[in-house]
Design a protein around this motif. Structure first.
Motif, PDB file in Angstrom:
ATOM      1  N   SER A 144       0.818  -1.210   0.000  1.00 21.16           N
ATOM      2  CA  SER A 144       0.000   0.000   0.000  1.00 21.16           C
ATOM      3  C   SER A 144       0.850   1.258   0.000  1.00 21.16           C
ATOM      4  O   SER A 144       0.570   2.209  -0.737  1.00 21.16           O
ATOM      5  N   VAL A 145       1.887   1.283   0.856  1.00 19.46           N
ATOM      6  CA  VAL A 145       2.701   2.495   0.949  1.00 19.46           C
ATOM      7  C   VAL A 145       3.595   2.656  -0.270  1.00 19.46           C
ATOM      8  O   VAL A 145       4.212   3.712  -0.466  1.00 19.46           O
ATOM      9  N   ILE A 146       3.693   1.622  -1.110  1.00 19.53           N
ATOM     10  CA  ILE A 146       4.406   1.760  -2.377  1.00 19.53           C
ATOM     11  C   ILE A 146       3.443   2.207  -3.479  1.00 19.53           C
ATOM     12  O   ILE A 146       3.716   3.155  -4.224  1.00 19.53           O
ATOM     13  N   TYR A 147       2.309   1.534  -3.570  1.00 16.81           N
ATOM     14  CA  TYR A 147       1.403   1.719  -4.708  1.00 16.81           C
ATOM     15  C   TYR A 147       0.676   3.065  -4.683  1.00 16.81           C
ATOM     16  O   TYR A 147       0.716   3.814  -5.670  1.00 16.81           O
ATOM     17  N   TYR A 148       0.035   3.401  -3.574  1.00 20.15           N
ATOM     18  CA  TYR A 148      -0.820   4.584  -3.555  1.00 20.15           C
ATOM     19  C   TYR A 148      -0.037   5.902  -3.524  1.00 20.15           C
ATOM     20  O   TYR A 148      -0.395   6.837  -4.252  1.00 20.15           O
ATOM     21  N   PRO A 149       1.018   6.048  -2.719  1.00 15.14           N
ATOM     22  CA  PRO A 149       1.811   7.281  -2.827  1.00 15.14           C
ATOM     23  C   PRO A 149       2.415   7.472  -4.216  1.00 15.14           C
ATOM     24  O   PRO A 149       2.496   8.603  -4.712  1.00 15.14           O
ATOM     25  N   ASN A 150       2.837   6.386  -4.845  1.00 16.84           N
ATOM     26  CA  ASN A 150       3.357   6.485  -6.206  1.00 16.84           C
ATOM     27  C   ASN A 150       2.271   6.971  -7.164  1.00 16.84           C
ATOM     28  O   ASN A 150       2.530   7.721  -8.109  1.00 16.84           O
ATOM     29  N   MET A 151       1.030   6.562  -6.899  1.00 17.34           N
ATOM     30  CA  MET A 151      -0.102   7.020  -7.706  1.00 17.34           C
ATOM     31  C   MET A 151      -0.291   8.533  -7.577  1.00 17.34           C
ATOM     32  O   MET A 151      -0.587   9.223  -8.558  1.00 17.34           O
ATOM     33  N   ILE A 152      -0.086   9.048  -6.369  1.00 19.57           N
ATOM     34  CA  ILE A 152      -0.208  10.493  -6.138  1.00 19.57           C
ATOM     35  C   ILE A 152       0.854  11.250  -6.908  1.00 19.57           C
ATOM     36  O   ILE A 152       0.579  12.264  -7.569  1.00 19.57           O
ATOM     37  N   ALA A 153       2.105  10.774  -6.817  1.00 15.96           N
ATOM     38  CA  ALA A 153       3.206  11.436  -7.519  1.00 15.96           C
ATOM     39  C   ALA A 153       2.964  11.457  -9.025  1.00 15.96           C
ATOM     40  O   ALA A 153       3.198  12.478  -9.693  1.00 15.96           O
ATOM     41  N   MET A 154       2.483  10.355  -9.574  1.00 19.52           N
ATOM     42  CA  MET A 154       2.204  10.292 -11.007  1.00 19.52           C
ATOM     43  C   MET A 154       1.059  11.219 -11.384  1.00 19.52           C
ATOM     44  O   MET A 154       1.087  11.860 -12.444  1.00 19.52           O
ATOM     45  N   GLU A 155       0.042  11.323 -10.518  1.00 20.70           N
ATOM     46  CA  GLU A 155      -1.104  12.191 -10.785  1.00 20.70           C
ATOM     47  C   GLU A 155      -0.679  13.654 -10.828  1.00 20.70           C
ATOM     48  O   GLU A 155      -1.081  14.410 -11.727  1.00 20.70           O
ATOM     49  N   VAL A 156       0.157  14.062  -9.861  1.00 24.53           N
ATOM     50  CA  VAL A 156       0.631  15.447  -9.825  1.00 24.53           C
ATOM     51  C   VAL A 156       1.497  15.744 -11.046  1.00 24.53           C
ATOM     52  O   VAL A 156       1.352  16.793 -11.693  1.00 24.53           O
ATOM     53  N   ALA A 157       2.394  14.822 -11.380  1.00 26.02           N
ATOM     54  CA  ALA A 157       3.271  15.029 -12.538  1.00 26.02           C
ATOM     55  C   ALA A 157       2.467  15.079 -13.839  1.00 26.02           C
ATOM     56  O   ALA A 157       2.783  15.865 -14.747  1.00 26.02           O
ATOM     57  N   THR A 158       1.417  14.265 -13.931  1.00 25.43           N
ATOM     58  CA  THR A 158       0.575  14.268 -15.137  1.00 25.43           C
ATOM     59  C   THR A 158      -0.143  15.603 -15.299  1.00 25.43           C
ATOM     60  O   THR A 158      -0.230  16.149 -16.415  1.00 25.43           O
ATOM     61  N   GLU A 159      -0.666  16.131 -14.196  1.00 23.11           N
ATOM     62  CA  GLU A 159      -1.358  17.425 -14.260  1.00 23.11           C
ATOM     63  C   GLU A 159      -0.389  18.547 -14.636  1.00 23.11           C
ATOM     64  O   GLU A 159      -0.763  19.475 -15.356  1.00 23.11           O
ATOM     65  N   LYS A 160       0.851  18.458 -14.164  1.00 25.68           N
ATOM     66  CA  LYS A 160       1.830  19.486 -14.530  1.00 25.68           C
ATOM     67  C   LYS A 160       2.212  19.373 -16.002  1.00 25.68           C
ATOM     68  O   LYS A 160       2.329  20.386 -16.698  1.00 25.68           O
ATOM     69  N   SER A 161       2.411  18.152 -16.471  1.00 23.63           N
ATOM     70  CA  SER A 161       2.829  17.973 -17.861  1.00 23.63           C
ATOM     71  C   SER A 161       1.751  18.400 -18.842  1.00 23.63           C
ATOM     72  O   SER A 161       2.043  18.837 -19.955  1.00 23.63           O
ATOM     73  N   SER A 162       0.474  18.289 -18.447  1.00 19.69           N
ATOM     74  CA  SER A 162      -0.624  18.702 -19.324  1.00 19.69           C
ATOM     75  C   SER A 162      -1.037  20.154 -19.095  1.00 19.69           C
ATOM     76  O   SER A 162      -2.007  20.621 -19.696  1.00 19.69           O
ATOM     77  N   ARG A 163      -0.326  20.861 -18.203  1.00 23.04           N
ATOM     78  CA  ARG A 163      -0.589  22.274 -17.894  1.00 23.04           C
ATOM     79  C   ARG A 163      -1.929  22.490 -17.201  1.00 23.04           C
ATOM     80  O   ARG A 163      -2.392  23.620 -17.058  1.00 23.04           O
ATOM     81  N   VAL A 164      -2.565  21.379 -16.758  1.00 22.40           N
ATOM     82  CA  VAL A 164      -3.811  21.521 -16.014  1.00 22.40           C
ATOM     83  C   VAL A 164      -3.554  22.176 -14.667  1.00 22.40           C
ATOM     84  O   VAL A 164      -4.397  22.895 -14.122  1.00 22.40           O
ATOM     85  N   MET A 165      -2.361  21.941 -14.126  1.00 22.48           N
ATOM     86  CA  MET A 165      -2.001  22.466 -12.819  1.00 22.48           C
ATOM     87  C   MET A 165      -2.110  23.996 -12.776  1.00 22.48           C
ATOM     88  O   MET A 165      -2.527  24.580 -11.765  1.00 22.48           O
ATOM     89  N   GLU A 166      -1.731  24.662 -13.868  1.00 20.37           N
ATOM     90  CA  GLU A 166      -1.772  26.125 -13.887  1.00 20.37           C
ATOM     91  C   GLU A 166      -3.197  26.640 -13.697  1.00 20.37           C
ATOM     92  O   GLU A 166      -3.421  27.681 -13.068  1.00 20.37           O
ATOM     93  N   ILE A 167      -4.165  25.898 -14.242  1.00 20.43           N
ATOM     94  CA  ILE A 167      -5.567  26.301 -14.102  1.00 20.43           C
ATOM     95  C   ILE A 167      -6.062  26.029 -12.683  1.00 20.43           C
ATOM     96  O   ILE A 167      -6.765  26.845 -12.083  1.00 20.43           O
ATOM     97  N   LEU A 168      -5.657  24.871 -12.131  1.00 18.14           N
ATOM     98  CA  LEU A 168      -6.125  24.484 -10.806  1.00 18.14           C
ATOM     99  C   LEU A 168      -5.653  25.437  -9.723  1.00 18.14           C
ATOM    100  O   LEU A 168      -6.418  25.861  -8.858  1.00 18.14           O
ATOM    101  N   ILE A 169      -4.349  25.788  -9.739  1.00 16.75           N
ATOM    102  CA  ILE A 169      -3.807  26.605  -8.654  1.00 16.75           C
ATOM    103  C   ILE A 169      -4.233  28.063  -8.759  1.00 16.75           C
ATOM    104  O   ILE A 169      -3.986  28.854  -7.846  1.00 16.75           O
ATOM    105  N   SER A 170      -4.883  28.421  -9.885  1.00 14.89           N
ATOM    106  CA  SER A 170      -5.405  29.783  -9.988  1.00 14.89           C
ATOM    107  C   SER A 170      -6.708  29.935  -9.210  1.00 14.89           C
ATOM    108  O   SER A 170      -7.122  31.044  -8.885  1.00 14.89           O
ATOM    109  N   SER A 171      -7.364  28.782  -8.896  1.00 15.61           N
ATOM    110  CA  SER A 171      -8.642  28.841  -8.176  1.00 15.61           C
ATOM    111  C   SER A 171      -8.582  28.196  -6.793  1.00 15.61           C
ATOM    112  O   SER A 171      -9.505  28.354  -6.006  1.00 15.61           O
TER     113      SER A 171
END
Length: 415
Positions: free
Chosen positions: A193-220
């Motif tokens: 669990s401590v391997i799979y789910y935290p890794n999922m979080i890191a990938m989710e954050v990196a995916t949002e940054k790579s698609s530039r979705v993060m810029e929209i999210l942190i504006s609100s």
């Protein structure tokens, strides 16, 4: 708070609806039912309820009946039959698959047995056969020495051997045997669990940054609220998945309808386990998840490409591997000094302290102290991670070094 729940639901449902999550959950649940019903499936493929017959070649005509008698005394299910056929005929029968195996008994200075089958790996009732032959050898030797049954019984009477622990925290050997299987399984669950789910979080954050979705999210919404909403959403999904695995495993064993049901529960200690052990398992699972999830979110915010995530996750993976190594090594020696010391190190606590709680009767203040240290570490790491996350989500470009943490903090302070 409204924005927190929006991100929470988005993190939960985005991962819950992915094909990989659905397929993994279904495959694991189906695997439990498959393993629980494996004996029935194997019997169905065999297509016959008849048990194979072991032919006994005995030129003297005296050893075969006595071997069958020993097997009966052992209450063995092995089917045997004396035969007058020659070995060449028996081997032809094995080649034609009309005969499964045979054993040749010869008596010289000591009893000798030779087992013949199609494959050297095949030995139906092998342990029962070896034990029966050994018992027969003992009886024959006793007869040669003119020993009566009472003397033979005294000769092979096992010594009384008991284990007594001086340490107050130690459990009896029976209690350790019951706890060992359960602790092993739960440590494996916490480890995965401590391997799979935290890794999922890191990938989710990196995916949002790579698609530039993060810029929209942190504006609100603030980056800190975004980070903890992600952690809570995926953590809830992880708890739900683990509950599904546990329920499907329990139902699979209960509904299997085979003799393995009671055996599994007794061998792995589920029949007499303390409720406190399960409570500590859930608690250390949650604390371990949040500790490593905050660390994973911190590291995931530093990269803008999903390809770089695994490289920056190596330090976290190293900590988990070391913790698991200590925990699995400590299963056989839970009172070892290195296990005790490691159980109070927050990054090792979820696995190692749970091992000690499950295997030993330790004072309540020890797990409570380790939990307090973990909560303090999670708080400090959350505070530090929030500062890094605030600037890290605004960083783009190649990022493959932990030195970028300082850059992220500086950028976050300017925001």
């Amino acid at each position: 708070m409204h924005s927190f729940w929006i991100i929470f639901k988005q993190a939960f449902w985005t991962k819950a609806k992915t094909k990989s999550f659905i397929i993994t959950t279904l495959v694991v649940c189906a695997a439990f039912f498959l393993l629980a019903n494996l004996p029935k499936i194997l019997d169905a493929f065999q297509g016959s309820d008849e048990k194979p017959v072991l032919y006994i070649v005995d030129e003297s005509g005296e050893l075969a009946p006595r071997l069958q008698q020993q097997l009966e005394l052992m209450e063995s299910d092995l089917q045997t039959k004396p035969t007058d056929k020659s070995e060449s005929e028996l081997k032809d029968g094995i080649a034609a698959e009309t005969i499964d195996a045979y054993v040749v008994l010869e008596q010289g200075e000591q009893l000798a047995a030779r087992y013949v089958s199609k494959s050297a790996n095949e030995m139906e009732g092998g342990s029962d056969l070896e034990s029966a032959i050994q018992s027969l050898q003992t009886v024959l030797t006793a007869e040669n020495l003119n020993l009566d049954a009472t003397q033979v019984g005294q000769l092979f009477e096992p010594a009384v051997f008991e284990r007594e622990a001086v340490s107050e925290s130690s459990k009896s050997q029976e209690e350790l045997s019951q706890a060992r299987g359960l602790v092993y399984i739960l440590i494996m669950l916490i480890y995965m669990s401590v391997i799979y789910y935290p890794n999922m979080i890191a990938m989710e954050v990196a995916t949002e940054k790579s698609s530039r979705v993060m810029e929209i999210l942190i504006s609100s919404v603030s980056p800190v609220k975004h980070m903890f909403a992600k952690i809570a959403g995926i953590g809830t999904l992880g708890i739900l998945q683990m509950l599904m695995f546990g329920l499907s495993g329990y139902m699979a064993i209960k509904t299997a309808g085979t003799s393995m049901t009671e055996g599994v529960f007794s061998v792995f200690g589920f029949s007499e386990v303390k409720i406190s052990t399960f409570l500590f398992a859930v608690l250390f699972f949650l604390l371990g998840y949040f500790l490593y999830a905050v660390l994973a979110a911190l590291l995931g915010s530093l990269v803008s490409r999903t390809e770089d995530v695994q490289q920056l996750m190596l330090p976290m993976m190293f900590l988990i591997i070391v913790a698991s190594f200590i925990a699995f090594s400590g299963i056989s020696v839970p009172e070892a000094k290195f296990v005790t010391v490691a159980s109070f190190i927050p990054f090792f606590t979820p696995l190692v302290m749970f091992l000690r709680v499950g295997m030993l009767d330790i004072p309540l203040w020890e797990p409570l102290l380790s939990i307090a240290l973990m909560l303090l570490t999670i708080g400090l790491l959350g505070w530090f991670g929030a500062r890094v996350y605030r600037g890290g989500v605004l960083m783009y470009g190649s990022s493959q070094s932990l030195k970028d943490i300082r850059k992220a903090i500086t950028l976050g302070n300017k925001k």
